[in-house]
Design an enzyme around this catalytic site. Structure first.
Site, PDB file in Angstrom:
ATOM      1  CB  ILE A  92      -0.951  -0.018   1.210  1.00 44.41           C
ATOM      2  CG1 ILE A  92      -1.868  -1.256   1.094  1.00 44.41           C
ATOM      3  CG2 ILE A  92      -1.786   1.260   1.268  1.00 44.41           C
ATOM      4  CD1 ILE A  92      -2.869  -1.416   2.198  1.00 44.41           C
ATOM      5  CD  GLU A  95       2.286  10.393   5.977  1.00 40.11           C
ATOM      6  OE1 GLU A  95       3.360  10.671   6.539  1.00 40.11           O
ATOM      7  OE2 GLU A  95       1.173  10.597   6.473  1.00 40.11           O
ATOM      8  CG  HIS A  98       7.192   2.047   1.624  1.00 36.33           C
ATOM      9  ND1 HIS A  98       6.428   3.123   1.997  1.00 36.33           N
ATOM     10  CD2 HIS A  98       6.337   1.003   1.487  1.00 36.33           C
ATOM     11  CE1 HIS A  98       5.170   2.747   2.108  1.00 36.33           C
ATOM     12  NE2 HIS A  98       5.079   1.481   1.801  1.00 36.33           N
TER      13      HIS A  98
HETATM   14  N1  RBF Z   1       5.513  -5.218   2.689  1.00 40.62           N
HETATM   15  C1  RBF Z   1       4.349  -5.455   2.067  1.00 40.62           C
HETATM   16  O1  RBF Z   1       4.115  -6.563   1.589  1.00 40.62           O
HETATM   17  N2  RBF Z   1       3.404  -4.459   1.964  1.00 40.62           N
HETATM   18  C2  RBF Z   1       3.602  -3.207   2.437  1.00 40.62           C
HETATM   19  O2  RBF Z   1       2.703  -2.362   2.311  1.00 40.62           O
HETATM   20  C3  RBF Z   1       4.834  -2.932   3.059  1.00 40.62           C
HETATM   21  N3  RBF Z   1       5.109  -1.685   3.518  1.00 40.62           N
HETATM   22  C4  RBF Z   1       6.345  -1.415   4.030  1.00 40.62           C
HETATM   23  C5  RBF Z   1       6.679  -0.112   4.414  1.00 40.62           C
HETATM   24  C6  RBF Z   1       7.955   0.175   4.871  1.00 40.62           C
HETATM   25  C7  RBF Z   1       8.286   1.590   5.239  1.00 40.62           C
HETATM   26  C8  RBF Z   1       8.907  -0.862   4.988  1.00 40.62           C
HETATM   27  C9  RBF Z   1      10.304  -0.576   5.482  1.00 40.62           C
HETATM   28  C10 RBF Z   1       8.593  -2.150   4.656  1.00 40.62           C
HETATM   29  C11 RBF Z   1       7.304  -2.455   4.164  1.00 40.62           C
HETATM   30  N4  RBF Z   1       6.976  -3.751   3.802  1.00 40.62           N
HETATM   31  C12 RBF Z   1       5.783  -3.993   3.182  1.00 40.62           C
HETATM   32  C13 RBF Z   1       7.869  -4.879   4.122  1.00 40.62           C
HETATM   33  C14 RBF Z   1       8.843  -5.258   2.996  1.00 40.62           C
HETATM   34  O3  RBF Z   1       8.152  -5.944   1.952  1.00 40.62           O
HETATM   35  C15 RBF Z   1       9.927  -6.209   3.556  1.00 40.62           C
HETATM   36  O4  RBF Z   1       9.323  -7.294   4.189  1.00 40.62           O
HETATM   37  C16 RBF Z   1      10.839  -5.509   4.555  1.00 40.62           C
HETATM   38  O5  RBF Z   1      11.343  -4.294   4.032  1.00 40.62           O
HETATM   39  C17 RBF Z   1      12.044  -6.419   4.936  1.00 40.62           C
HETATM   40  O6  RBF Z   1      12.818  -6.758   3.787  1.00 40.62           O
END
Ligand code: RBF
Length: 172
Positions: A92, A95, A98
């Site tokens: 999703i 702000e 990422h």
């Molecule tokens: N993983 C998702 O599958 N969906 C998300 O919306 C999501 N939002 C994230 C937002 C931030 C700021 C960070 C740092 C990670 C997010 N992740 C999300 C996790 C990402 O896919 C992953 O698991 C981590 O960054 C560890 O490698």
């Protein structure tokens, strides 16, 4: 929130699959936004079984977030057993940017894995602006993109099978 509108599986297109009992599918599901990814997963499973794939031939693994989807797919590919890998996640937009980094790396990672292995790695990643848009695509007003990911996976398996058959018929 529960699935609002189920995709009508009986309306799905026909897919020609030979030896459906021998088709093995890998499913990689991200835990982040699991309300959404759980519905996408259920849709994918229902669709696979609608086409006659046995539950025993579907191997499901979960990964923490969508960024880990390519690693999950790679772990399954190592077994050289699966005809397609379906990757499900939901990132999703927030702000910060990422989402752009995650979405781009998942797209690049799955493309590379698919092209180098020859096994279709299906991009079942929702990239919505908010949770409402996500739920609309996980069994809501825009259907269930997990179902579409499963249909895509089996369409690619079918395409591969049809080329194998043609190869044999001209003596290669
Ligand atoms: N993983 C998702 O599958 N969906 C998300 O919306 C999501 N939002 C994230 C937002 C931030 C700021 C960070 C740092 C990670 C997010 N992740 C999300 C996790 C990402 O896919 C992953 O698991 C981590 O960054 C560890 O490698």
């Amino acid at each position: 929130m529960t699935v609002k509108k189920k995709t009508n599986l009986s309306e799905l297109k026909e897919i020609e699959l030979s030896s459906v009992e021998n088709v093995h599918i890998g499913l990689v599901v991200a835990e982040w936004n699991n309300e959404v990814t759980g519905s996408l997963r259920d849709g994918a499973l229902e669709a696979l079984m609608h086409y006659g794939i046995s539950r025993d031939n579907i191997k499901e693994v979960s990964v923490p977030g969508s960024f880990e989807l390519p690693m999950g797919a790679r772990a399954l590919l190592k077994h050289k057993k699966y005809d397609a890998i379906i990757c499900i996640g939901c990132v999703i937009k927030g702000e910060t940017s990422h989402n752009e980094y995650i979405n781009q790396s998942v797209a690049t990672g799955l493309t590379q894995l698919g092209l180098t292995s020859g096994v279709p790695c299906i991009f079942g990643l929702l990239t919505p602006n908010n949770m409402e848009q996500a739920l609309e695509r996980a069994g809501g007003t825009h259907g269930n993109k997990g179902v579409e990911a499963a249909v895509t996976a089996l369409s690619m398996v079918s395409m591969g099978q049809s080329l194998e058959k043609k190869g044999k018929s001209i003596g290669f």
